[in-house]
Design a protein around this motif. Structure first.
Motif, PDB file in Angstrom:
ATOM      1  N   LEU A 135       3.758   7.268  -0.168  1.00  8.26           N
ATOM      2  CA  LEU A 135       2.864   8.426  -0.054  1.00  8.26           C
ATOM      3  C   LEU A 135       3.619   9.689   0.333  1.00  8.26           C
ATOM      4  CD1 LEU A 135      -0.110   9.035  -0.388  1.00  8.26           C
ATOM      5  CD2 LEU A 135      -0.472   8.410   1.992  1.00  8.26           C
ATOM      6  N   LYS A 136       4.653   9.531   1.138  1.00  7.98           N
ATOM      7  CA  LYS A 136       5.421  10.685   1.595  1.00  7.98           C
ATOM      8  C   LYS A 136       6.092  11.432   0.438  1.00  7.98           C
ATOM      9  CE  LYS A 136       8.433  12.081   5.293  1.00  7.98           C
ATOM     10  NZ  LYS A 136       7.743  13.311   5.575  1.00  7.98           N
ATOM     11  N   LYS A 137       6.390  10.722  -0.641  1.00  9.41           N
ATOM     12  CA  LYS A 137       7.072  11.332  -1.790  1.00  9.41           C
ATOM     13  C   LYS A 137       6.103  11.959  -2.786  1.00  9.41           C
ATOM     14  CE  LYS A 137       9.245   7.351  -2.300  1.00  9.41           C
ATOM     15  NZ  LYS A 137       9.970   6.273  -2.955  1.00  9.41           N
ATOM     16  N   LYS A 138       4.821  11.792  -2.551  1.00  9.23           N
ATOM     17  CA  LYS A 138       3.811  12.275  -3.499  1.00  9.23           C
ATOM     18  C   LYS A 138       3.523  13.768  -3.302  1.00  9.23           C
ATOM     19  CE  LYS A 138       3.101   8.564  -5.753  1.00  9.23           C
ATOM     20  NZ  LYS A 138       3.380   8.528  -7.167  1.00  9.23           N
ATOM     21  N   SER A 139       3.004  14.371  -4.342  1.00  8.22           N
ATOM     22  CA  SER A 139       2.641  15.787  -4.298  1.00  8.22           C
ATOM     23  C   SER A 139       1.445  15.969  -3.354  1.00  8.22           C
ATOM     24  CB  SER A 139       2.257  16.279  -5.688  1.00  8.22           C
ATOM     25  OG  SER A 139       1.019  15.687  -6.074  1.00  8.22           O
ATOM     26  N   PRO A 140       1.251  17.184  -2.835  1.00  6.44           N
ATOM     27  CA  PRO A 140       0.080  17.440  -1.990  1.00  6.44           C
ATOM     28  C   PRO A 140      -1.235  17.089  -2.685  1.00  6.44           C
ATOM     29  CG  PRO A 140       1.621  19.266  -1.819  1.00  6.44           C
ATOM     30  CD  PRO A 140       2.136  18.355  -2.905  1.00  6.44           C
ATOM     31  N   GLU A 141      -1.294  17.290  -3.994  1.00 10.52           N
ATOM     32  CA  GLU A 141      -2.506  16.957  -4.743  1.00 10.52           C
ATOM     33  C   GLU A 141      -2.749  15.444  -4.741  1.00 10.52           C
ATOM     34  OE1 GLU A 141       0.069  18.840  -6.200  1.00 10.52           O
ATOM     35  OE2 GLU A 141      -0.890  20.724  -5.641  1.00 10.52           O
ATOM     36  N   ASP A 142      -1.681  14.666  -4.926  1.00  6.18           N
ATOM     37  CA  ASP A 142      -1.824  13.211  -4.918  1.00  6.18           C
ATOM     38  C   ASP A 142      -2.185  12.693  -3.524  1.00  6.18           C
ATOM     39  OD1 ASP A 142      -1.429  12.921  -7.615  1.00  6.18           O
ATOM     40  OD2 ASP A 142       0.661  12.261  -7.460  1.00  6.18           O
ATOM     41  N   VAL A 143      -1.626  13.305  -2.492  1.00  2.95           N
ATOM     42  CA  VAL A 143      -1.972  12.907  -1.116  1.00  2.95           C
ATOM     43  C   VAL A 143      -3.463  13.140  -0.875  1.00  2.95           C
ATOM     44  CG1 VAL A 143      -1.602  13.408   1.340  1.00  2.95           C
ATOM     45  CG2 VAL A 143       0.359  13.231  -0.212  1.00  2.95           C
ATOM     46  N   LYS A 144      -3.972  14.251  -1.377  1.00  6.47           N
ATOM     47  CA  LYS A 144      -5.420  14.522  -1.215  1.00  6.47           C
ATOM     48  C   LYS A 144      -6.259  13.545  -2.026  1.00  6.47           C
ATOM     49  CE  LYS A 144      -5.249  18.967   0.735  1.00  6.47           C
ATOM     50  NZ  LYS A 144      -5.625  20.309   0.872  1.00  6.47           N
ATOM     51  N   LYS A 145      -5.763  13.105  -3.180  1.00  5.37           N
ATOM     52  CA  LYS A 145      -6.487  12.092  -3.953  1.00  5.37           C
ATOM     53  C   LYS A 145      -6.558  10.780  -3.178  1.00  5.37           C
ATOM     54  CE  LYS A 145      -5.347  14.008  -8.475  1.00  5.37           C
ATOM     55  NZ  LYS A 145      -4.473  13.869  -9.662  1.00  5.37           N
ATOM     56  N   VAL A 146      -5.454  10.415  -2.529  1.00  8.66           N
ATOM     57  CA  VAL A 146      -5.444   9.209  -1.690  1.00  8.66           C
ATOM     58  C   VAL A 146      -6.446   9.373  -0.545  1.00  8.66           C
ATOM     59  CG1 VAL A 146      -4.054   7.845  -0.063  1.00  8.66           C
ATOM     60  CG2 VAL A 146      -3.113   8.470  -2.307  1.00  8.66           C
ATOM     61  N   PHE A 147      -6.467  10.558   0.054  1.00 13.72           N
ATOM     62  CA  PHE A 147      -7.436  10.835   1.124  1.00 13.72           C
ATOM     63  C   PHE A 147      -8.861  10.563   0.642  1.00 13.72           C
ATOM     64  CE2 PHE A 147     -10.602  13.759   2.796  1.00 13.72           C
ATOM     65  CZ  PHE A 147     -10.535  13.499   4.156  1.00 13.72           C
ATOM     66  N   HIS A 148      -9.180  11.042  -0.529  1.00 14.96           N
ATOM     67  CA  HIS A 148     -10.548  10.890  -1.045  1.00 14.96           C
ATOM     68  C   HIS A 148     -10.878   9.426  -1.360  1.00 14.96           C
ATOM     69  CE1 HIS A 148     -11.693  15.022  -0.824  1.00 14.96           C
ATOM     70  NE2 HIS A 148     -10.580  15.386  -1.446  1.00 14.96           N
ATOM     71  N   ILE A 149      -9.877   8.633  -1.718  1.00 19.33           N
ATOM     72  CA  ILE A 149     -10.102   7.197  -1.906  1.00 19.33           C
ATOM     73  C   ILE A 149     -10.408   6.545  -0.555  1.00 19.33           C
ATOM     74  CG2 ILE A 149      -9.000   4.996  -2.519  1.00 19.33           C
ATOM     75  CD1 ILE A 149      -7.420   6.588  -4.682  1.00 19.33           C
ATOM     76  N   LEU A 150      -9.694   6.949   0.482  1.00 26.59           N
ATOM     77  CA  LEU A 150      -9.887   6.371   1.815  1.00 26.59           C
ATOM     78  C   LEU A 150     -11.182   6.847   2.476  1.00 26.59           C
ATOM     79  CD1 LEU A 150      -6.216   6.662   3.113  1.00 26.59           C
ATOM     80  CD2 LEU A 150      -7.380   4.593   2.307  1.00 26.59           C
ATOM     81  N   ASP A 151     -11.685   8.006   2.043  1.00 31.82           N
ATOM     82  CA  ASP A 151     -12.935   8.565   2.571  1.00 31.82           C
ATOM     83  C   ASP A 151     -14.101   7.866   1.871  1.00 31.82           C
ATOM     84  OD1 ASP A 151     -14.987  10.146   3.598  1.00 31.82           O
ATOM     85  OD2 ASP A 151     -14.543  11.843   2.283  1.00 31.82           O
ATOM     86  N   LYS A 152     -14.392   6.659   2.326  1.00 29.05           N
ATOM     87  CA  LYS A 152     -15.357   5.791   1.640  1.00 29.05           C
ATOM     88  C   LYS A 152     -16.746   6.403   1.523  1.00 29.05           C
ATOM     89  CE  LYS A 152     -12.579   2.309   0.987  1.00 29.05           C
ATOM     90  NZ  LYS A 152     -11.943   2.205  -0.290  1.00 29.05           N
ATOM     91  N   ASP A 153     -17.197   7.144   2.539  1.00 32.98           N
ATOM     92  CA  ASP A 153     -18.560   7.703   2.488  1.00 32.98           C
ATOM     93  C   ASP A 153     -18.590   9.107   1.867  1.00 32.98           C
ATOM     94  OD1 ASP A 153     -17.534   9.303   4.532  1.00 32.98           O
ATOM     95  OD2 ASP A 153     -18.964   8.606   6.052  1.00 32.98           O
TER      96      ASP A 153
END
Length: 110
Positions: A36-54
């Motif tokens: 995750l550390k190597k990912k772009s800021p956009e990809d990090v935010k996409k991961v965030f939205h996957i983890l934000d289940k609700d």
């Protein structure tokens, strides 16, 4: 979108593996190992939205407890101690939850 659309399945498996024991989770090492550390800021935010289940635009304490399962369904839940440690590390404004920008900062600090 699935986590494997953003991160390599093999990296996820390697990153989740060391954290089978209770109170062993280290978010800094985990975010590095999972790639995750190597990912772009956009990809990090996409991961965030996957983890934000609700889909509240925040990862609340309850959701943090399931963060490893967000990466791998057969992973364990975090302990209460691990969850509180992760929340304390990521909650920069003290509102008791982690927003997308706070999550990006947490990953960047890893």
């Amino acid at each position: 979108m699935a986590m494997t659309d953003l991160l390599h399945a093999e990296d996820i498996k390697k990153a989740v593996g060391p954290y089978t024991a209770v109170d062993s989770f280290d978010h800094k090492k985990f975010f590095q190992m999972v790639g995750l550390k190597k990912k772009s800021p956009e990809d990090v935010k996409k991961v965030f939205h996957i983890l934000d289940k609700d889909q509240s635009d925040f990862i609340e304490e309850e959701e943090l407890g399931f963060i490893l399962k967000g990466f791998s369904p057969d992973a364990r839940d975090l302990s209460v101690k691990e969850t509180k440690t992760l929340l304390a590390a990521g909650d920069k404004d003290g509102d008791g939850k982690i927003g997308a920008d706070e999550f990006s900062t947490l990953v960047a600090e890893s």
